[in-house]
Motif scaffolding. Structure first.
Motif, PDB file in Angstrom:
ATOM      1  N   ARG A  92       0.844  -1.208   0.000  1.00 50.37           N
ATOM      2  CA  ARG A  92       0.000   0.000   0.000  1.00 50.37           C
ATOM      3  C   ARG A  92       0.875   1.252   0.000  1.00 50.37           C
ATOM      4  N   ARG A  93       1.939   1.220   0.797  1.00 48.05           N
ATOM      5  CA  ARG A  93       2.827   2.385   0.858  1.00 48.05           C
ATOM      6  C   ARG A  93       3.542   2.597  -0.482  1.00 48.05           C
ATOM      7  N   ALA A  94       4.008   1.503  -1.077  1.00 50.02           N
ATOM      8  CA  ALA A  94       4.665   1.623  -2.383  1.00 50.02           C
ATOM      9  C   ALA A  94       3.702   2.204  -3.418  1.00 50.02           C
ATOM     10  N   PHE A  95       2.445   1.825  -3.322  1.00 51.69           N
ATOM     11  CA  PHE A  95       1.441   2.333  -4.246  1.00 51.69           C
ATOM     12  C   PHE A  95       1.219   3.834  -4.084  1.00 51.69           C
ATOM     13  N   VAL A  96       0.900   4.274  -2.856  1.00 45.37           N
ATOM     14  CA  VAL A  96       0.544   5.690  -2.671  1.00 45.37           C
ATOM     15  C   VAL A  96       1.737   6.609  -2.922  1.00 45.37           C
ATOM     16  N   GLU A  97       2.957   6.131  -2.659  1.00 45.49           N
ATOM     17  CA  GLU A  97       4.127   6.977  -2.873  1.00 45.49           C
ATOM     18  C   GLU A  97       4.478   7.121  -4.349  1.00 45.49           C
ATOM     19  N   ASN A  98       4.040   6.177  -5.161  1.00 47.45           N
ATOM     20  CA  ASN A  98       4.415   6.195  -6.581  1.00 47.45           C
ATOM     21  C   ASN A  98       3.284   6.553  -7.528  1.00 47.45           C
ATOM     22  N   VAL A  99       2.026   6.468  -7.075  1.00 45.53           N
ATOM     23  CA  VAL A  99       0.921   6.751  -7.994  1.00 45.53           C
ATOM     24  C   VAL A  99       0.877   8.209  -8.444  1.00 45.53           C
ATOM     25  N   PRO A 100       1.330   9.205  -7.651  1.00 40.66           N
ATOM     26  CA  PRO A 100       1.343  10.572  -8.199  1.00 40.66           C
ATOM     27  C   PRO A 100       2.208  10.703  -9.457  1.00 40.66           C
ATOM     28  N   GLU A 101       3.351  10.025  -9.477  1.00 39.51           N
ATOM     29  CA  GLU A 101       4.206  10.053 -10.662  1.00 39.51           C
ATOM     30  C   GLU A 101       3.546   9.324 -11.821  1.00 39.51           C
ATOM     31  N   THR A 102       2.792   8.263 -11.515  1.00 46.13           N
ATOM     32  CA  THR A 102       2.048   7.562 -12.566  1.00 46.13           C
ATOM     33  C   THR A 102       1.052   8.496 -13.232  1.00 46.13           C
ATOM     34  N   LEU A 103       0.298   9.223 -12.427  1.00 46.41           N
ATOM     35  CA  LEU A 103      -0.678  10.164 -12.970  1.00 46.41           C
ATOM     36  C   LEU A 103       0.019  11.246 -13.795  1.00 46.41           C
ATOM     37  N   LYS A 104       1.144  11.730 -13.317  1.00 43.67           N
ATOM     38  CA  LYS A 104       1.884  12.753 -14.056  1.00 43.67           C
ATOM     39  C   LYS A 104       2.343  12.223 -15.412  1.00 43.67           C
ATOM     40  N   LYS A 105       2.796  10.976 -15.449  1.00 45.28           N
ATOM     41  CA  LYS A 105       3.252  10.392 -16.722  1.00 45.28           C
ATOM     42  C   LYS A 105       2.085  10.280 -17.697  1.00 45.28           C
ATOM     43  N   LEU A 106       0.908   9.915 -17.198  1.00 48.49           N
ATOM     44  CA  LEU A 106      -0.268   9.837 -18.063  1.00 48.49           C
ATOM     45  C   LEU A 106      -0.620  11.208 -18.621  1.00 48.49           C
ATOM     46  N   LEU A 107      -0.546  12.223 -17.787  1.00 46.15           N
ATOM     47  CA  LEU A 107      -0.806  13.578 -18.256  1.00 46.15           C
ATOM     48  C   LEU A 107       0.208  13.987 -19.314  1.00 46.15           C
TER      49      LEU A 107
END
Length: 492
Positions: A92-107
């Protein structure tokens, strides 16, 4: 071994998680090969509602929301209820710490979102909804992967992993009736989706009742899970499923799902949703909301009944009918109600289906947008003819219900009579391979299987993903983590 049959990283599956894994590895300068058994990329991602929940997003910042990943970590646990003890906090921690960068890459890839939208118990709005539909993800990801030189081969079904001295070194795949061997110098990433279409796996891990339920994607057969099981891995939380849910069968043709996933169209839609009157854009939103969403339980509580293809009522509609529908002819049923209920479910607060943060769909929306599943008649006999069930059986089933209607219901007495359906029972499996926070596949003794990684639903072993937008967020983010880990692994 021919260079065409070797790569630094091999990814099994070209859904959202597999494509993100391929992109991450390719951006690190690795040669990447993606093997997909279907004739097109996208997988389950193409059928998703399309929301992605993330903290620390540019859209949040634009409206003054300061939202650190630590807050997202805490709030995710509030969704879990009795399942909290089965969640893996490291994942869960690995997910929440990295998902903002995932969203940025999609943008950065041109994917367009509207939101963020609220969804309690999230303390702030975190749900970002994709436009024009969820196919925009695979469109953007597969295009960028090819720009990076990723070799995506469709109609290639991986049958087994190749191992040498305890290390995964490649795969064997079937294509055009022939077997082909592909070598991975650094690692193999399994990203084949869930096992919701594998009846035997569902029976083993979740029981016979779940095994009977259908799957939204019939090719989600757990192939990638089995590949790992064959080399000593294990499935965690295999008994946890989303559903079964009764959902309307998808339309053969629907404008919303046929819309080209272009950035221009998405930007026009985003502007329209912000600037135009609701009455002007609502018909387009309804094309999505009436596609494959679940009819609300309140419809049954208010007096609607379920009828099978034989014209019989077969279950208490408020007592897990989704477990009974797979036992019926054609594994489907129809929702039957009368004119009184039709009027009731034509306006707030009595909606038939909803997508959180988007809108609500009422009966007139189904009448306009889903003519394939909407039937109306002045008599039960005429309705029976329209939906293809025996008239006498339907009349008797309704008469029997009317003799003892549900509490608060007057019975089904007032024409016209309406049938919605068919509905079928669908399930999504939540069990995945046990993985480390670096998405290494772990054996039963907890040690990493050298050279093997997993992502998305295949690598969901241990993280609980309740709440909208977490499944897609996990699929993309775990794909990034797995691709990175495989790319960094030393050769040999």
């Amino acid at each position: 071994m021919s260079a065409l049959n070797a790569a630094d990283v091999i990814v099994v599956g070209a859904g959202g998680s597999g494509l993100f894994a391929a992109i991450e590895a390719a951006e690190m300068g690795r040669r990447v090969l993606v093997l997909e058994k279907n004739p097109a990329p996208g997988g389950m991602t193409n059928w998703a509602i399309g929301s992605l929940s993330s903290s620390a997003s540019p859209m949040q910042a634009a409206i003054g929301i300061q939202d650190p990943p630590a807050a997202h970590f805490e709030d995710m646990a509030l969704f879990h209820g009795a399942l909290l003890s089965r969640d893996n906090p490291d994942l869960r921690r690995a997910f929440v710490e990295n998902v903002p960068e995932t969203l940025k890459k999609l943008l950065d890839l041109g994917v367009v979102f509207f939101g963020p939208m609220p969804e309690p118990p999230h303390r702030v709005p975190r749900m970002h909804n994709v436009l024009p539909n969820s196919r925009a993800y695979a469109h953007a990801l597969s295009r960028h992967a090819r720009e990076l030189g990723v070799d995506i081969r469709l109609n290639h079904r991986v049958r087994r992993l190749l191992c040498e001295q305890g290390r995964v070194v490649g795969v064997e795949a079937e294509a055009d009736g022939s077997q082909h061997r592909f070598i991975a110098y650094r690692g193999v990433v399994l990203a084949g989706g869930d096992f919701s279409a594998n009846r035997e796996m569902k029976r083993i891990y979740a029981g016979e009742a779940i095994a009977q339920a259908g799957a939204l994607v019939e090719t989600s057969t757990g192939d990638a899970h089995q590949l790992a099981l064959d080399v000593g891995a294990e499935i965690v939380n295999g008994d946890i499923v989303s559903g079964p849910q009764l959902r309307f069968v998808p339309p053969r043709v629907n404008l919303m799902t046929k819309l080209p996933p272009s950035r221009f169209l998405a930007l026009v839609m985003k502007w329209s949703m912000a600037k135009l009157p609701q009455a002007m854009i609502r018909p387009f939103i309804m094309m999505f909301l009436t596609t494959i969403l679940e009819p609300q339980r309140k419809l049954y509580e208010s007096g609607a009944i379920l009828i099978n293809r034989s014209g019989s009522r077969f279950a208490d509609e408020c007592d897990s009918p989704q477990l009974s529908v797979p036992q019926q002819p054609n594994k489907e049923a129809f929702i039957i109600f009368d004119g009184r209920l039709a009027k009731q479910f034509s306006a707030w607060p009595n909606y038939i289906s909803t997508a959180p943060g988007v809108a609500y769909a009422y009966l007139p929306d189904y009448r306009r947008n889903r003519k394939d599943i909407y039937c109306q008649a002045s008599s039960l006999a005429s309705l029976a003819k329209k939906i293809g069930v025996p008239a006498a059986a339907l009349e008797e089933a309704v008469a029997d219900y009317n003799r003892n209607p549900r509490a608060g219901s007057e019975g089904l007495l007032k024409p016209p009579f309406i049938a919605l359906g068919p509905v079928r029972s669908w399930v999504l499996t939540e069990g995945g391979l046990r993985v480390s926070p670096a998405m290494e596949v772990l054996s039963k003794n907890g040690e990493a299987v050298p050279g093997l990684y997993a992502a998305g639903a295949t690598g969901q072993g241990g993280i609980i993903l309740e709440g909208h937008g977490h499944h897609l967020g996990w699929a993309f983010t775990s794909g990034r983590l797995a691709g990175r880990a495989a790319a960094l692994r030393e050769v040999g």
